[in-house]
Design a protein around this motif. Structure first.
Motif, PDB file in Angstrom:
ATOM      1  N   LEU A  52      50.892  34.000  29.781  1.00 53.13           N
ATOM      2  CA  LEU A  52      51.492  33.585  28.546  1.00 53.13           C
ATOM      3  C   LEU A  52      50.639  34.092  27.248  1.00 53.13           C
ATOM      4  N   TRP A  53      49.083  34.220  27.612  1.00 49.04           N
ATOM      5  CA  TRP A  53      48.057  34.424  26.550  1.00 49.04           C
ATOM      6  C   TRP A  53      48.606  36.078  26.268  1.00 49.04           C
ATOM      7  N   ALA A  54      48.514  36.619  27.505  1.00 50.10           N
ATOM      8  CA  ALA A  54      48.776  38.368  27.389  1.00 50.10           C
ATOM      9  C   ALA A  54      49.975  38.584  26.420  1.00 50.10           C
ATOM     10  N   ALA A  55      51.156  37.840  26.591  1.00 54.15           N
ATOM     11  CA  ALA A  55      52.153  37.970  25.807  1.00 54.15           C
ATOM     12  C   ALA A  55      52.079  37.794  24.411  1.00 54.15           C
ATOM     13  N   GLN A  56      51.066  37.021  24.043  1.00 52.77           N
ATOM     14  CA  GLN A  56      50.866  36.524  22.737  1.00 52.77           C
ATOM     15  C   GLN A  56      50.037  37.665  22.000  1.00 52.77           C
ATOM     16  N   GLN A  57      49.372  38.624  22.920  1.00 52.36           N
ATOM     17  CA  GLN A  57      48.401  39.724  22.155  1.00 52.36           C
ATOM     18  C   GLN A  57      49.215  40.849  21.604  1.00 52.36           C
ATOM     19  N   SER A  58      48.543  41.812  21.001  1.00 48.48           N
ATOM     20  CA  SER A  58      49.282  43.121  20.819  1.00 48.48           C
ATOM     21  C   SER A  58      48.533  44.150  21.306  1.00 48.48           C
ATOM     22  N   GLY A  59      49.130  45.398  21.343  1.00 45.26           N
ATOM     23  CA  GLY A  59      48.564  46.429  21.976  1.00 45.26           C
ATOM     24  C   GLY A  59      48.132  46.471  23.467  1.00 45.26           C
ATOM     25  N   ALA A  60      47.020  46.995  23.529  1.00 44.56           N
ATOM     26  CA  ALA A  60      46.573  47.166  25.088  1.00 44.56           C
ATOM     27  C   ALA A  60      46.109  45.919  25.808  1.00 44.56           C
ATOM     28  N   ALA A  61      46.025  44.858  24.875  1.00 45.61           N
ATOM     29  CA  ALA A  61      45.533  43.656  25.530  1.00 45.61           C
ATOM     30  C   ALA A  61      46.458  42.984  26.495  1.00 45.61           C
ATOM     31  N   ARG A  62      47.884  43.499  25.861  1.00 42.07           N
ATOM     32  CA  ARG A  62      49.089  42.857  26.732  1.00 42.07           C
ATOM     33  C   ARG A  62      49.117  43.275  28.171  1.00 42.07           C
ATOM     34  N   TRP A  63      48.571  44.341  28.648  1.00 43.67           N
ATOM     35  CA  TRP A  63      48.501  44.739  30.098  1.00 43.67           C
ATOM     36  C   TRP A  63      47.182  44.762  30.551  1.00 43.67           C
ATOM     37  N   ALA A  64      46.165  45.032  29.519  1.00 40.81           N
ATOM     38  CA  ALA A  64      44.662  44.752  30.329  1.00 40.81           C
ATOM     39  C   ALA A  64      44.507  43.550  30.530  1.00 40.81           C
ATOM     40  N   LEU A  65      44.654  42.543  30.045  1.00 45.03           N
ATOM     41  CA  LEU A  65      44.156  41.071  30.232  1.00 45.03           C
ATOM     42  C   LEU A  65      44.711  40.692  31.860  1.00 45.03           C
ATOM     43  N   PRO A  66      46.038  40.803  32.059  1.00 42.26           N
ATOM     44  CA  PRO A  66      46.468  40.599  33.362  1.00 42.26           C
ATOM     45  C   PRO A  66      45.686  41.475  34.245  1.00 42.26           C
ATOM     46  N   LEU A  67      45.710  42.614  33.977  1.00 46.20           N
ATOM     47  CA  LEU A  67      45.083  43.666  35.027  1.00 46.20           C
ATOM     48  C   LEU A  67      43.802  43.253  35.339  1.00 46.20           C
ATOM     49  N   CYS A  68      43.015  42.994  34.162  1.00 37.78           N
ATOM     50  CA  CYS A  68      41.477  42.578  34.385  1.00 37.78           C
ATOM     51  C   CYS A  68      41.436  41.286  35.164  1.00 37.78           C
ATOM     52  N   PHE A  69      42.138  40.575  35.000  1.00 41.65           N
ATOM     53  CA  PHE A  69      42.225  39.297  35.855  1.00 41.65           C
ATOM     54  C   PHE A  69      42.454  39.719  37.305  1.00 41.65           C
ATOM     55  N   VAL A  70      43.564  40.459  37.842  1.00 42.90           N
ATOM     56  CA  VAL A  70      43.739  40.660  39.148  1.00 42.90           C
ATOM     57  C   VAL A  70      42.470  41.567  39.854  1.00 42.90           C
ATOM     58  N   GLY A  71      42.354  42.677  39.058  1.00 42.40           N
ATOM     59  CA  GLY A  71      40.941  43.585  39.576  1.00 42.40           C
ATOM     60  C   GLY A  71      39.767  42.581  39.919  1.00 42.40           C
ATOM     61  N   SER A  72      39.393  41.515  38.776  1.00 43.43           N
ATOM     62  CA  SER A  72      38.021  40.912  38.969  1.00 43.43           C
ATOM     63  C   SER A  72      38.291  39.786  40.066  1.00 43.43           C
ATOM     64  N   MET A  73      39.610  39.350  40.295  1.00 47.47           N
ATOM     65  CA  MET A  73      39.721  38.339  41.172  1.00 47.47           C
ATOM     66  C   MET A  73      39.756  38.939  42.618  1.00 47.47           C
ATOM     67  N   LEU A  74      40.284  40.201  42.513  1.00 47.74           N
ATOM     68  CA  LEU A  74      40.203  40.886  43.845  1.00 47.74           C
ATOM     69  C   LEU A  74      38.543  41.159  44.348  1.00 47.74           C
ATOM     70  N   VAL A  75      37.908  41.541  43.448  1.00 46.63           N
ATOM     71  CA  VAL A  75      36.509  41.827  43.582  1.00 46.63           C
ATOM     72  C   VAL A  75      35.763  40.373  44.094  1.00 46.63           C
ATOM     73  N   GLY A  76      36.196  39.199  43.429  1.00 45.60           N
ATOM     74  CA  GLY A  76      35.737  38.070  43.725  1.00 45.60           C
ATOM     75  C   GLY A  76      35.955  37.570  45.420  1.00 45.60           C
ATOM     76  N   GLY A  77      37.300  37.884  45.458  1.00 46.53           N
ATOM     77  CA  GLY A  77      37.822  37.691  46.794  1.00 46.53           C
ATOM     78  C   GLY A  77      37.022  38.588  47.939  1.00 46.53           C
TER      79      GLY A  77
END
Length: 190
Positions: A52-77
């Motif tokens: 939801l938050w990513a969709a409220q953003q503009s520009g690169a943040a729209r894809w960077a936030l979910p991608l960052c979450f997935v990548g960081s979550m995988l490292v944490g996993g």
């Protein structure tokens, strides 16, 4: 009455087979990984809120936030698979529900570096929790693939909800964010 007893007996007879149906198979990890984000309220709300938050953003943040979450979550996993624990992990997860909910509720656009750092930190806590909860006989790679796919799907669902709703429904998205934030506050207090 006999029918009820017969059905009960059949259910008891079959329950051990159901309980052990996937033990030791590679896909057991995938299914467990898919289920973890979907059936944990804290994970579900935080991951939807990221979309939801990513969709409220503009520009690169729209894809960077979910991608960052997935990548960081995988490292944490992966850290969790190794037995690494982080202090206040459950508190961090509950705080992520509160924080992402608030970010959606106020539709704020933070500087990219702050948004990425916040997203990465919270994603790491979710990932470590996923890794530490690896079922005993599950394939860790299948499990990781499952929680990554479920998370990406939840992000995409939140994103699509915002993007597909008419602009007049924007207040509804903010209400969803506020509800998530309230749930996060409740999780922190509990």
């Amino acid at each position: 009455m006999n029918l009820r007893k017969s059905l009960f007996a059949i259910a008891l007879f079959l329950s051990p087979a159901v309980a052990f149906a996937h033990t030791g198979h590679d896909h057991a990890g995938l299914l467990a990984g898919l289920a973890h984000p979907l059936f944990g309220l804290d994970h579900l709300l935080a991951m939807l809120a990221v979309g939801l938050w990513a969709a409220q953003q503009s520009g690169a943040a729209r894809w960077a936030l979910p991608l960052c979450f997935v990548g960081s979550m995988l490292v944490g996993g992966l850290l969790g698979f190794s037995g690494v624990q982080i202090a206040l992990m459950e508190t961090g997860i509950a705080a992520s529900v509160l924080a992402f909910g608030l970010l959606v509720a106020v539709a704020i656009r933070l500087p990219m570096i702050v948004a990425i750092a916040l997203t990465a930190l919270f994603a790491l806590t979710h990932g470590v929790a996923h890794g530490l909860e690896l079922p005993e006989l599950a394939n860790p790679w299948g499990y990781a693939a499952g929680f990554v796919m479920a998370t990406a799907t939840l992000h995409a669902s939140g994103y699509a909800l915002v993007r597909l709703l008419p602009q007049a429904a924007a207040p509804l998205v903010r209400v969803l964010g506020a509800a998530s934030a309230l749930t996060g506050a409740w999780l922190l207090a509990a």
